[in-house]
Scaffold this motif. Structure first.
Motif, PDB file in Angstrom:
ATOM      1  N   LYS A   1      24.462   0.824   0.173  1.00  0.00           N
ATOM      2  CA  LYS A   1      24.405  -0.614  -0.094  1.00  0.00           C
ATOM      3  C   LYS A   1      23.155  -0.950  -0.903  1.00  0.00           C
ATOM      4  CE  LYS A   1      26.823  -1.602   4.185  1.00  0.00           C
ATOM      5  NZ  LYS A   1      26.845  -2.328   5.431  1.00  0.00           N
ATOM      6  N   GLN A   2      23.169  -2.116  -1.488  1.00  0.00           N
ATOM      7  CA  GLN A   2      22.001  -2.567  -2.241  1.00  0.00           C
ATOM      8  C   GLN A   2      21.189  -3.535  -1.395  1.00  0.00           C
ATOM      9  OE1 GLN A   2      23.325  -4.041  -6.047  1.00  0.00           O
ATOM     10  NE2 GLN A   2      23.862  -2.003  -6.748  1.00  0.00           N
ATOM     11  N   GLY A   3      19.874  -3.443  -1.509  1.00  0.00           N
ATOM     12  CA  GLY A   3      18.984  -4.333  -0.771  1.00  0.00           C
ATOM     13  C   GLY A   3      17.708  -4.581  -1.554  1.00  0.00           C
ATOM     14  N   ASP A   4      17.159  -5.745  -1.383  1.00  0.00           N
ATOM     15  CA  ASP A   4      15.916  -6.125  -2.062  1.00  0.00           C
ATOM     16  C   ASP A   4      14.739  -5.878  -1.120  1.00  0.00           C
ATOM     17  OD1 ASP A   4      14.074  -7.118  -3.850  1.00  0.00           O
ATOM     18  OD2 ASP A   4      14.550  -9.227  -3.471  1.00  0.00           O
ATOM     19  N   PHE A   5      14.455  -4.603  -0.889  1.00  0.00           N
ATOM     20  CA  PHE A   5      13.350  -4.202  -0.022  1.00  0.00           C
ATOM     21  C   PHE A   5      12.182  -3.728  -0.880  1.00  0.00           C
ATOM     22  CE2 PHE A   5      17.217  -2.958   2.538  1.00  0.00           C
ATOM     23  CZ  PHE A   5      17.171  -4.053   3.388  1.00  0.00           C
ATOM     24  N   ALA A   6      10.970  -4.058  -0.488  1.00  0.00           N
ATOM     25  CA  ALA A   6       9.775  -3.720  -1.274  1.00  0.00           C
ATOM     26  C   ALA A   6       9.683  -2.234  -1.584  1.00  0.00           C
ATOM     27  CB  ALA A   6       8.519  -4.187  -0.540  1.00  0.00           C
ATOM     28  N   VAL A   7      10.006  -1.388  -0.611  1.00  0.00           N
ATOM     29  CA  VAL A   7       9.872   0.058  -0.843  1.00  0.00           C
ATOM     30  C   VAL A   7      10.879   0.572  -1.866  1.00  0.00           C
ATOM     31  CG1 VAL A   7       8.771   0.562   1.377  1.00  0.00           C
ATOM     32  CG2 VAL A   7      11.266   0.681   1.166  1.00  0.00           C
ATOM     33  N   LEU A   8      11.930  -0.176  -2.102  1.00  0.00           N
ATOM     34  CA  LEU A   8      12.921   0.191  -3.125  1.00  0.00           C
ATOM     35  C   LEU A   8      12.590  -0.487  -4.451  1.00  0.00           C
ATOM     36  CD1 LEU A   8      16.190  -0.193  -1.017  1.00  0.00           C
ATOM     37  CD2 LEU A   8      14.758   1.843  -1.312  1.00  0.00           C
ATOM     38  N   ARG A   9      12.190  -1.736  -4.387  1.00  0.00           N
ATOM     39  CA  ARG A   9      11.940  -2.554  -5.569  1.00  0.00           C
ATOM     40  C   ARG A   9      10.654  -2.153  -6.296  1.00  0.00           C
ATOM     41  NH1 ARG A   9      11.510  -7.196  -2.943  1.00  0.00           N
ATOM     42  NH2 ARG A   9       9.284  -6.919  -2.721  1.00  0.00           N
ATOM     43  N   ASP A  10       9.607  -1.801  -5.546  1.00  0.00           N
ATOM     44  CA  ASP A  10       8.275  -1.627  -6.135  1.00  0.00           C
ATOM     45  C   ASP A  10       7.879  -0.183  -6.388  1.00  0.00           C
ATOM     46  OD1 ASP A  10       8.140  -4.387  -5.988  1.00  0.00           O
ATOM     47  OD2 ASP A  10       7.045  -4.388  -4.094  1.00  0.00           O
ATOM     48  N   THR A  11       8.789   0.748  -6.171  1.00  0.00           N
ATOM     49  CA  THR A  11       8.509   2.158  -6.450  1.00  0.00           C
ATOM     50  C   THR A  11       9.046   2.514  -7.837  1.00  0.00           C
ATOM     51  OG1 THR A  11      10.504   2.640  -5.173  1.00  0.00           O
ATOM     52  CG2 THR A  11       8.397   3.005  -4.076  1.00  0.00           C
ATOM     53  N   HIS A  12       8.421   3.503  -8.470  1.00  0.00           N
ATOM     54  CA  HIS A  12       8.789   3.897  -9.838  1.00  0.00           C
ATOM     55  C   HIS A  12       9.612   5.177  -9.895  1.00  0.00           C
ATOM     56  CE1 HIS A  12       4.920   1.629 -11.181  1.00  0.00           C
ATOM     57  NE2 HIS A  12       5.875   0.809 -10.805  1.00  0.00           N
ATOM     58  N   MET A  13      10.106   5.609  -8.764  1.00  0.00           N
ATOM     59  CA  MET A  13      10.887   6.849  -8.686  1.00  0.00           C
ATOM     60  C   MET A  13      12.156   6.562  -7.900  1.00  0.00           C
ATOM     61  SD  MET A  13       8.630   6.465  -6.061  1.00  0.00           S
ATOM     62  CE  MET A  13       7.171   6.898  -6.974  1.00  0.00           C
ATOM     63  N   PRO A  14      13.130   7.472  -7.897  1.00  0.00           N
ATOM     64  CA  PRO A  14      14.288   7.261  -7.033  1.00  0.00           C
ATOM     65  C   PRO A  14      13.828   7.031  -5.590  1.00  0.00           C
ATOM     66  CG  PRO A  14      14.723   9.064  -8.532  1.00  0.00           C
ATOM     67  CD  PRO A  14      13.261   8.709  -8.690  1.00  0.00           C
TER      68      PRO A  14
ATOM     69  N   GLU B   1       0.832  -1.206   0.000  1.00  0.00           N
ATOM     70  CA  GLU B   1       0.000   0.000   0.000  1.00  0.00           C
ATOM     71  C   GLU B   1       0.869   1.260   0.000  1.00  0.00           C
ATOM     72  OE1 GLU B   1      -3.147   0.156   2.885  1.00  0.00           O
ATOM     73  OE2 GLU B   1      -3.679  -1.958   2.529  1.00  0.00           O
ATOM     74  N   ARG B   2       2.000   1.196   0.671  1.00  0.00           N
ATOM     75  CA  ARG B   2       2.914   2.342   0.721  1.00  0.00           C
ATOM     76  C   ARG B   2       3.480   2.636  -0.676  1.00  0.00           C
ATOM     77  NH1 ARG B   2       5.822   2.522   6.454  1.00  0.00           N
ATOM     78  NH2 ARG B   2       4.271   1.431   7.660  1.00  0.00           N
ATOM     79  N   THR B   3       3.947   1.587  -1.349  1.00  0.00           N
ATOM     80  CA  THR B   3       4.539   1.780  -2.678  1.00  0.00           C
ATOM     81  C   THR B   3       3.469   2.138  -3.706  1.00  0.00           C
ATOM     82  OG1 THR B   3       4.473  -0.600  -3.120  1.00  0.00           O
ATOM     83  CG2 THR B   3       6.505   0.293  -2.202  1.00  0.00           C
ATOM     84  N   LYS B   4       2.303   1.545  -3.574  1.00  0.00           N
ATOM     85  CA  LYS B   4       1.192   1.851  -4.486  1.00  0.00           C
ATOM     86  C   LYS B   4       0.803   3.331  -4.386  1.00  0.00           C
ATOM     87  CE  LYS B   4      -3.461   0.149  -5.539  1.00  0.00           C
ATOM     88  NZ  LYS B   4      -4.507  -0.792  -5.105  1.00  0.00           N
ATOM     89  N   LEU B   5       0.759   3.857  -3.166  1.00  0.00           N
ATOM     90  CA  LEU B   5       0.430   5.276  -2.959  1.00  0.00           C
ATOM     91  C   LEU B   5       1.486   6.169  -3.600  1.00  0.00           C
ATOM     92  CD1 LEU B   5      -1.325   7.490  -1.656  1.00  0.00           C
ATOM     93  CD2 LEU B   5       0.054   7.205   0.423  1.00  0.00           C
ATOM     94  N   ALA B   6       2.757   5.858  -3.385  1.00  0.00           N
ATOM     95  CA  ALA B   6       3.838   6.665  -3.970  1.00  0.00           C
ATOM     96  C   ALA B   6       3.746   6.669  -5.493  1.00  0.00           C
ATOM     97  CB  ALA B   6       5.198   6.128  -3.524  1.00  0.00           C
TER      98      ALA B   6
END
Length: 184
Positions: A127-140, A61-66
């Motif tokens: 560092k790089q990480g596979d976190f939903a808020v990084l992976r599923d957002t369409h902006m930096p 829901e957080r990434t969808k809103l962004a």
């Protein structure tokens, strides 16, 4: 600029607390998020929260809103932990998704550098990480870890209003540096 601020995790997220139970991560995250929002609004930005203070908002829901709001950048604020007991891990780090856009890497570098400079804490780098808020957002999008709840000195800082303000200042200054260099 339109900016989404995420106070990582929610008020009742299990396990997100210091080993002695005296600090819940959301207490730190939400205080810094509010300070960041207040400062960015004064600078003329449109700022949105992806979290709520009274419930745990699911990550999707957080990434969808962004994405729906088409914000320009997404900043997730956290306090780190290493295991379940107090230990020697300490410092600040900023995460980006693997294979990031150039703008994402630049934003992370600017914010990480500013946080280290303002707080005086150890620089653990970007560092790089596979976190939903990084992976599923369409902006930096970046995820900042502002210190370890599992380090006895840093947990005291994380509880301090002065340190929280310094973290907010570092994040805001990093955003300003990114914005200045990104518009050139």
């Amino acid at each position: 600029m339109k900016i989404m601020i995420d106070a990582g995790h929610g008020p009742e997220t299990a396990g997100k607390r210091s080993p002695d139970g005296r600090l819940r991560e959301f207490q730190f995250n939400s205080a810094v998020a509010k300070e960041v929002k207040d400062r960015l609004i004064l600078d003329g930005h449109s700022v949105f929260f992806s979290h709520q203070n009274d419930l745990d908002v699911p990550l999707h829901e957080r990434t969808k809103l962004a994405n729906r709001l088409k914000v320009d950048i997404f900043i997730s604020i956290h306090a780190n932990a290493s295991g379940q007991t107090f230990n020697s891990a300490h410092g600040l780090e900023t995460f980006i998704y693997s294979n990031p856009q150039q703008a994402t890497r630049k934003l992370a570098t600017r914010v990480q550098s500013s946080l280290v400079q303002v707080t005086g804490r150890k620089d653990r780098g970007v560092k790089q990480g596979d976190f939903a808020v990084l992976r599923d957002t369409h902006m930096p999008a970046i995820l900042v870890e502002c210190g370890f709840m599992t380090h006895k000195q840093e947990v005291e800082l994380l509880k301090s209003a002065v340190y929280r303000k310094r973290c907010a200042l570092g994040i805001c200054f990093g955003i300003a540096c990114f914005e200045a260099s990104h518009s050139l």
